[in-house]
Enzyme design. Structure first.
Site, short mmCIF file in Angstrom:
data_model
loop_
_atom_site.label_atom_id
_atom_site.label_comp_id
_atom_site.label_asym_id
_atom_site.label_seq_id
_atom_site.Cartn_x
_atom_site.Cartn_y
_atom_site.Cartn_z
N HIS A 205 -3.51 -5.60 1.19
CA HIS A 205 -2.86 -5.78 2.49
C HIS A 205 -2.87 -7.25 2.93
O HIS A 205 -3.78 -7.66 3.65
CB HIS A 205 -3.62 -4.98 3.56
CG HIS A 205 -3.40 -3.51 3.50
ND1 HIS A 205 -2.39 -2.89 4.18
CD2 HIS A 205 -4.07 -2.53 2.87
CE1 HIS A 205 -2.43 -1.58 3.96
NE2 HIS A 205 -3.46 -1.33 3.17
N CYS B 142 0.84 -1.20 0.00
CA CYS B 142 0.00 0.00 0.00
C CYS B 142 0.88 1.26 0.00
O CYS B 142 1.55 1.53 -0.98
CB CYS B 142 -0.97 -0.05 1.18
SG CYS B 142 -2.35 1.09 1.01
#
Lengths: 735, 233
Positions: free
Chosen positions: B202, B86
């Site tokens: 994630h 991310c």
């Protein structure tokens, strides 16, 4: 003739009487900064002057309560040396004026209330109330508030795991933004807002002070007029990045023995944090205002005392540990500055380049602030609800009515909202938004779980503030029990119109009694809270909205149960029996019926039995899903149960608990839960032991929702078509 | 194995990464501050998610200048496995360790939800043995819209350096399966050597049963296997 003109006093929200009291206390006219200090600390927002006499009636003690109201947040014992620390607070007025920053700083403020106690924040929730979706301002407010909450919570790295959103025209001119934060701390590392130990230095930590938010507390203590737009400069601007640094810096400082006390600078900024800390300890405090880190030049003592610049903390350091405090905070790139000292004078003193500009007895500011027993008068009784005026389905088919109800933005899926919130950061979210009746997060370092539910039905509170307030607690308790947790304690956020109107004050007093009754019946004391009055624009007030945030504890987070049917072939049962009513229901609002009649009955003993039955069922692993029947009634709740990933349908026979089909399907009343199970006999056995009536609804099967009443079909639709209305109703209203 | 998790001011998934490595994988993980020059001999470097320095400029634009980034670059230069998740992916592109950039989602709002990604392309320490699998992994970002010039995209595709692609649950590509407008549905890429990987989803958020999904665990297991073969650098 007074030293300050009537106009100046009015701008400071002080009455003539209050001003006279200030002069009598000081024995002289107050200086300009002193006037500002009295103005904010004696504001309704900070002093609770209209509510204090009533708040005393709330139950605040219990075996789990470690810290009740009066500190920055409440603390309960979660076992094994762990505590859960939580509070809910309103940020209504600023969010209406500037939705993004208003809501964002609401999140920031409530987080600080929790980590100032030494807690690592683990969850955020938001209860939001907006006006009619058709009101031209509503979509802008919804987008701004959701964006504000998301931008702050996402950046600071605390998951927003739940909340609710309700629309009602009564909030057209006064939206509600109630943010709740939940944190965890070791029981032996809880910090309080105290200024103790004569000679201990007072430190300022965090963002520099600017001119934003001056008189925010005063603004939150008066109704809106036509010119509320002009108050935009009173709204603070948040910086979640600094908040993140502040969290880490504070927790690091708190891991060593450096602090005597700590408090965030929230409403009324430096003034309230320092005066309240001194008041709690019966001490005094001197602040050298010229040492406060300033964002801009030319700031005055008045501005420094009243600024509500965000992301600032006040710390009282143990003498001799200053160097270590400065070292730790500096590593995070934050300002840290010694600005004052604790005294035993009992006085709140501010100096400016060596000259005393403020000198006021602490007690006059806090404990001896005005308290009012405002006049109360019940409004005229509401006329009965005219059931004959309700539309009747000619062929007895209520499918279109259900479909329309599911698309109403208050009932429709809130995915549009929570998709914009990071609800998974910190890897503790066990039940995500929309998955269960309550959010569930793990209690870090343990297998245990914390369940949280927030809400309040304003329409029911408008019909009966006492019963409506009790319903808010009861429903939150049932929600938490549905996922498998035992209700432990609540925080509240009491949103009301002007306390200067006797009918509003009466509703406030009634709501307090309702909360007290329910909290006692369900063993959920109030450990923290906040009051927001003056939610009123040009004489039109909101429904009484005593928002409740309830925290429950569960031994194994992994056993949390969701609300949707996970599979076909499950037996579906209705636990609990109430007489459902249409007064105040979402259905009544949807068909344009007036808000009148009696709120549905509420049997708190039956709710208590229901909670105990649910916990026993969970303990025996007997239920695979549980969902309470709330807004929209039984039909809406059943439809919601089919909206899970499995998308499995249901064939059900509705109970004949009311005379009319619309009452059975859409009538509301707290104290009913839909469970699915593989062992219906086992469920019935435990419920019968607990004294909870059970109605066998039917079985999960196929792809349709089919409901019959007394053998006649009343609802028949595919899950997919109902789901489509429900899934798009919210975005359709605000986009 | 030793995992160094880089911690910038504003990183907020650093604790999550440390936690997964320590408590789920049972390996060693530690945070390394942004302002030091000592990675302390890791086997893997994780650059976690968050809002480094608040990300008020382009995401990662300030973090790339942090002292520790020279050490991360040197570690990558020696072939050490570096994974950016991310914001970590954004930082690696800003630092020039990966090509392209992450722009704002086309819907102009933050998105947090489960998404499916297909593992494909060449083998990397994070994806070895998983090619062809479709994994369900949460995303949570405002700027995940991967972009690069045509030439770079062609090179990434030609060299098998697109290692995660947004797909429907059945593995097929479709406009609906792409949450943020990323070019070629790209969710993650690697560098030329294959040891530096960046991805928007994630995996640390779906690595244990309590969170209802263990697909992310498979990526961490791949990292462990790669480390066992590669040895310490």
């Amino acid at each position: 003739m007074t030293a300050w003109s009537a106009e100046v006093l009015k701008r400071h929200g002080l009455t003539g009487e209050e001003y006279a009291r200030i002069e009598a206390t000081l024995g002289r006219a107050p200086s300009w900064p002193e006037l500002g200090v009295f103005s904010v600390l004696w504001s309704e927002h900070c002093s609770y002057k209209s509510s204090r006499v009533h708040l005393r009636r709330l139950p605040t003690r219990g075996p789990l309560v470690i810290q009740g109201p009066g500190e920055n947040a409440g603390v309960i014992d979660a076992g094994g040396g762990h505590t859960v620390i939580f509070k809910m607070e309103s940020h209504n007025h600023p969010s209406f004026i500037e939705p993004k920053q208003g809501a964002a700083t609401g999140v920031g403020g409530i987080l600080r209330d929790v980590f100032t106690m030494g807690a690592r924040p683990i969850a955020l929730l938001d209860a939001l109330r907006f006006g009619d979706p058709a009101h031209p301002r509503t979509p802008h407010l919804v987008k701004g508030v959701v964006h504000g909450i998301g931008s702050y919570g996402n950046c600071v790295g605390v998951p927003t795991v739940g909340g609710d959103v309700v629309f009602d025209p009564c909030y057209d001119g006064n939206i509600l933004v109630n943010a709740m934060a939940v944190g965890v701390a070791r029981a032996d590392r809880i910090f309080l807002g105290r200024a103790e130990g004569v000679g201990n230095p007072v430190f300022y930590v965090g963002s520099k002070t600017g001119r934003d938010g001056i008189h925010g507390a005063t603004m939150a203590s008066e109704e809106f007029g036509a010119q509320s737009e002009e108050k935009r400069p009173n709204v603070q601007v948040g910086d979640p990045f600094v908040e993140k640094l502040l969290i880490e810096a504070c927790l690091e400082v708190m891991s060593e023995d450096l602090l005597v006390g700590i408090q965030d600078m929230g409403a009324a900024g430096l003034t309230s944090s320092s005066a309240e800390m001194a008041a709690r300890s019966g001490s005094g405090i001197v602040l050298h205002l010229d040492r406060v880190p300033m964002r801009e030049s030319g700031m005055t003592p008045y501005e420094l005392l009243l600024s509500e610049s965000q992301e600032r903390m006040l710390m009282v350091c143990a003498r001799g540990r200053e160097a270590r405090l400065i070292e730790l905070v500096s590593r995070w790139g934050l300002d840290v500055c010694e600005i004052g000292v604790v005294t035993d004078s009992g006085r709140f003193v501010g100096t400016w380049h060596g000259q005393t500009v403020v000198d006021i007895p602490v007690s006059a500011l806090v404990d001896d602030a005005p308290k009012y027993e405002r006049p109360m008068a019940p409004p005229p009784p509401s006329p009965p609800l005219d059931l004959d005026a309700f539309p009747q389905a000619a062929d007895g088919d209520f499918t279109p009515a259900l479909s329309d109800l599911l698309a109403r933005p208050s009932l429709a899926s809130k995915r549009w909202v929570y998709r914009q919130y990071d609800h998974m950061v910190r890897t503790g979210t066990v039940l995500r938004p929309g998955e269960g009746d309550a959010a569930v997060v793990r209690l870090p370092e343990t297998p245990r779980g914390v369940a949280i539910s927030v809400g309040c039905n304003g329409r029911m509170c408008a019909l009966s503030p006492r019963r409506g307030a009790a319903m808010a607690v009861a429903e939150a308790a049932v929600n938490v029990a549905c996922v498998g947790a035992r209700p432990a304690a609540i925080t509240d956020c009491l949103n009301f119109a002007s306390p200067e109107r006797p009918a509003v004050m009466w509703s406030f007093s009634e709501a307090i009694d309702g909360l007290a009754l329910a909290c006692e019946a369900l063993d959920t004391p109030v450990v923290s809270g906040n009051v927001s009055f003056y939610n009123e624009t040009e004489g039109r007030g909101i429904h009484p909205t005593p928002m409740v945030g309830l925290v429950g504890l569960m031994p194994e987070a992994a056993r949390a149960v969701g609300s949707a049917f996970p599979d076909a072939g499950l037996d579906v049962l209705l636990l609990g029996r109430v007489r459902p009513g249409l007064a105040g229901s979402e259905y009544a609002a949807g068909v344009g019926a007036p808000l009148c009649g009696d709120a549905p009955d509420l049997d708190l003993t039956a709710v208590r039995s229901l909670v105990e039955a649910l916990l026993a069922l969970h303990a025996s692993d007997l239920i695979v899903s549980a969902h309470d029947v709330a807004e929209g009634g039984l039909a809406v709740a059943l439809a919601e149960c089919t909206f899970g990933d499995a998308a499995v349908g249901l064939v059900a026979a509705a109970p004949e608990h009311a005379e009319r089909a619309d009452e059975v399907l859409f009538g509301e009343g707290t104290g009913r839960v839909i469970v699915s199970t593989r062992d219906p006999a086992g469920v019935e056995r435990i419920c019968s032991q607990a004294g909870v009536p059970v109605w066998p609804l039917g079985r999960t099967a196929g792809q349709r929702l089919q409901i019959t009443l007394a053998g006649r079909p009343v609802i028949d639709a595919t899950v997919a078509e109902l789901r489509a209305r429900w899934a798009t109703g919210f975005a359709g209203a605000v986009e | 194995m030793r995992f160094a998790v880089i911690s910038f001011p504003g990183s907020n998934c650093d604790d999550d990464c440390v936690r997964v490595v320590r408590e789920v994988l049972g390996h060693d993980a530690y945070k390394v501050r942004h302002d030091v020059h000592d990675l302390d001999r890791p086997d893997v470097v994780l650059v976690p998610g968050g809002f480094s320095f608040g990300d008020y400029l382009r995401c990662g634009a300030i973090a790339r200048f942090s002292p520790v980034m020279t050490d991360v670059a040197a570690f990558a230069g020696r072939g050490g496995p570096v994974v950016g998740i991310c914001n970590g992916f954004q930082i690696l592109t800003e630092a020039g360790l990966l090509p392209g950039a992450l722009r704002r989602n086309v819907c102009l709002s933050f998105i947090c939800e489960d998404r499916h990604v297909a593992v494909e392309g060449r083998s990397t320490p994070l994806t070895r043995g998983l090619s062809g699998e479709v994994l369900r992994i949460p995303i949570a970002h405002n700027e995940g819209n991967y972009c690069a010039d045509e030439e770079t995209l062609a090179r990434l595709e030609g060299d098998g350096r697109v290692v995660f692609r947004y797909v429907a649950p059945d593995g097929r590509r479709s406009p609906e399966a792409n949450p943020n407008g990323a070019a070629n549905d790209i969710a993650g890429i690697c560098n030329e050597r294959g040891n530096v990987v960046g991805l928007m989803p994630h995996p640390e958020r779906c690595a244990e049963p309590l969170l209802g999904n263990t697909d992310g665990r498979r990526l961490f297991d791949a990292l462990l296997a790669a480390g066992a073969d590669g040895g310490s650098r």
